[in-house]
Write a protein that holds these residues in place. Structure first.
Motif, PDB file in Angstrom:
ATOM      1  N   ASP A 243       6.170 -11.310 -54.184  1.00  0.00           N
ATOM      2  CA  ASP A 243       7.093 -12.102 -53.360  1.00  0.00           C
ATOM      3  C   ASP A 243       8.476 -12.055 -53.999  1.00  0.00           C
ATOM      4  O   ASP A 243       8.794 -12.853 -54.886  1.00  0.00           O
ATOM      5  CB  ASP A 243       6.564 -13.539 -53.264  1.00  0.00           C
ATOM      6  CG  ASP A 243       7.378 -14.405 -52.303  1.00  0.00           C
ATOM      7  OD1 ASP A 243       8.284 -13.867 -51.634  1.00  0.00           O
ATOM      8  OD2 ASP A 243       7.098 -15.620 -52.239  1.00  0.00           O
ATOM      9  N   TYR A 248       9.204 -15.455 -49.506  1.00  0.00           N
ATOM     10  CA  TYR A 248       8.105 -15.798 -48.601  1.00  0.00           C
ATOM     11  C   TYR A 248       7.648 -17.231 -48.847  1.00  0.00           C
ATOM     12  O   TYR A 248       7.395 -17.992 -47.894  1.00  0.00           O
ATOM     13  CB  TYR A 248       6.961 -14.811 -48.815  1.00  0.00           C
ATOM     14  CG  TYR A 248       5.865 -14.859 -47.784  1.00  0.00           C
ATOM     15  CD1 TYR A 248       6.146 -14.990 -46.428  1.00  0.00           C
ATOM     16  CD2 TYR A 248       4.523 -14.736 -48.166  1.00  0.00           C
ATOM     17  CE1 TYR A 248       5.123 -15.017 -45.487  1.00  0.00           C
ATOM     18  CE2 TYR A 248       3.499 -14.748 -47.236  1.00  0.00           C
ATOM     19  CZ  TYR A 248       3.804 -14.890 -45.898  1.00  0.00           C
ATOM     20  OH  TYR A 248       2.788 -14.910 -44.973  1.00  0.00           O
ATOM     21  N   SER A 251       9.976 -19.705 -47.323  1.00  0.00           N
ATOM     22  CA  SER A 251       9.923 -19.791 -45.858  1.00  0.00           C
ATOM     23  C   SER A 251       8.838 -20.739 -45.373  1.00  0.00           C
ATOM     24  O   SER A 251       8.771 -21.062 -44.181  1.00  0.00           O
ATOM     25  CB  SER A 251       9.691 -18.397 -45.261  1.00  0.00           C
ATOM     26  OG  SER A 251       8.353 -17.957 -45.489  1.00  0.00           O
ATOM     27  N   GLU A 304       2.637 -18.497 -44.670  1.00  0.00           N
ATOM     28  CA  GLU A 304       3.768 -18.812 -45.536  1.00  0.00           C
ATOM     29  C   GLU A 304       3.600 -20.172 -46.218  1.00  0.00           C
ATOM     30  O   GLU A 304       4.104 -20.385 -47.329  1.00  0.00           O
ATOM     31  CB  GLU A 304       5.085 -18.763 -44.763  1.00  0.00           C
ATOM     32  CG  GLU A 304       5.192 -19.740 -43.612  1.00  0.00           C
ATOM     33  CD  GLU A 304       4.673 -19.185 -42.299  1.00  0.00           C
ATOM     34  OE1 GLU A 304       5.089 -19.706 -41.240  1.00  0.00           O
ATOM     35  OE2 GLU A 304       3.850 -18.239 -42.318  1.00  0.00           O
TER      36      GLU A 304
END
Length: 410
Positions: A243, A248, A251, A304
């Motif tokens: 990541d 990510y 989010s 997420e």
């Protein structure tokens, strides 16, 4: 002053490649203890995806056989040797100028708490020594385990050479696949580096943890997962190896029920000395936790949100341990390993540890990405000079020992 060059080779639980570090170590002619350790050059050697997936299958308990293990051991020996040779070619260093290679090997299983404790690292050191023409030191962990220890972590003594300060605690945090800490007490409280309590050095409360710091004990253990679960999840969901910048995770939103379930894992409440690895924290384990949460709540979590929760899980399990060792006016948390490059994770650590100075080991002149490779160069140096390299208070071993097996080049 005597100066020697060593090469450290590290392939960690993240399986994201091979780190190679060329390290200069100086010591007084009349004293075997090093007075200076410095990174001279470094190199990242890629690990082929097919080899990585084959290793992951073994690490996750897939059916295997002795032929497959032997072939992986052979292939990794060539991979590590090629990594060393590539660094030496790039920097114009002759093999004759290097005293020894310290090769950690690739851990495929680490199980110190069983009835028959063992650890397995692959990467044939005979091949490394033959292909590079350099004496190689490997198999660092099993001597410590033979003495009743965990065989991990092995780097706190090295961290102490680099980072101990006079009046406050320093914690060195390595965030690789697994996160581990080295707790360095203020140097003014310390009578000696190693020796002492050994297997009796177990802590059952926060009060006893700070007592260890007051008494000058070096403490070190695995706090739990580092990048391992975050990397596995984003690869499954997005096909990305990691990541980048925690984007990510940022989010999504941390899911309180999932976080509580993850934090209930029994390893987190075990007393140190302790160590863990991919054989415990892996994608099947995570899927079990997700299934328990789904059964309890009826929710299907957004991918997420799972990533955000995994980042919080790593940050919490680290911070919960670090804060128990606060001593002095300026305690420091110095972070190295791949997780040091994740700003979202670093921000959470800073927020969870407001009384600590949270920074990167680069701030102290040591590259965060090559700390472990440097440590295994130092471990090789200790073995060549027959000097102790474990800390019994950290691993639980019955006595100090010079770790590793020497594979001569000739």
């Amino acid at each position: 002053m005597s100066r020697e060059l060593y090469v450290g080779v590290m392939s960690g639980t993240s399986l994201d490649g091979v780190d190679v570090a060329l390290v200069a170590i100086e010591h007084e002619a009349s004293d075997a203890q090093p007075v200076s350790v410095s990174l001279q050059a470094h190199y990242d050697h890629p690990m082929p995806d097919e080899l990585k997936h084959a290793l992951l299958e073994v690490c996750l308990g897939q059916a295997t056989n002795l032929r497959q293990i032997g072939e992986l051991d052979h292939r990794l020996g060539h991979l590590f040797a090629d990594a060393v040779n590539a660094l030496l070619r790039q920097k114009g260093i002759s093999p004759q100028d290097v005293t020894a290679i310290g090769n950690h090997g690739q851990t495929v299983y680490h199980h110190p708490e069983s009835e028959y404790p063992f650890t397995t690292q692959l990467g044939d050191a005979n091949i490394i020594a033959a292909k590079t023409g350099i004496t190689t030191v490997a198999d660092f962990r099993r001597k410590d385990m033979a003495l009743g220890g965990q065989g991990a972590p092995l780097v706190p003594a090295f961290h102490r050479i680099l980072f101990a300060q006079a009046n406050s605690t320093t914690v060195v945090l390595n965030i690789g696949g697994i996160a581990n800490i080295s707790v360095l007490p203020p140097s003014r409280t310390v009578a000696g580096m190693a020796g002492g309590a050994g297997q009796n050095a177990r802590v059952d409360s926060k009060a006893e943890a700070i007592t260890d710091v007051h008494s000058g004990k070096v403490v070190g253990y695995d706090t739990g997962p580092g990048n391992m679960l975050m990397d596995a999840w984003i690869y499954q969901q997005q096909g990305d190896k990691y990541d980048r910048d925690g984007a990510y995770a940022r989010s999504g939103r941390c899911h309180a029920t999932l976080l509580a379930q993850l934090l209930s894992d029994p390893y987190l409440t075990q007393t140190y000395p302790k160590s863990t690895g991919r054989e415990h924290y892996n994608l099947p384990w995570l899927n079990e936790q997700l299934a328990l949460v789904a059964a309890a709540t009826g929710e299907r979590l957004a991918p997420e949100d799972v990533q955000a929760t995994l980042l919080e899980f790593t940050a919490r399990t680290i911070a919960d341990q670090v804060h128990t060792f606060k001593f002095g006016a300026s305690p420091r948390l110095l972070v190295c390993g791949g997780g040091a490059n994740n700003p979202a994770l670093m921000a959470r650590l800073s927020a969870l540890l407001p009384e600590w100075l949270v920074g990167n080991t680069r701030d102290e002149g040591v590259d965060a990405d090559y700390m472990e490779a440097m440590a295994f160069a130092w471990l090789a140096r200790q073995r060549i000079h027959n000097q102790p390299s474990n800390v019994p208070e950290v691993t639980g071993a019955s006595r100090p020992a010079s770790l590793g097996v020497i594979y001569p080049a000739d």
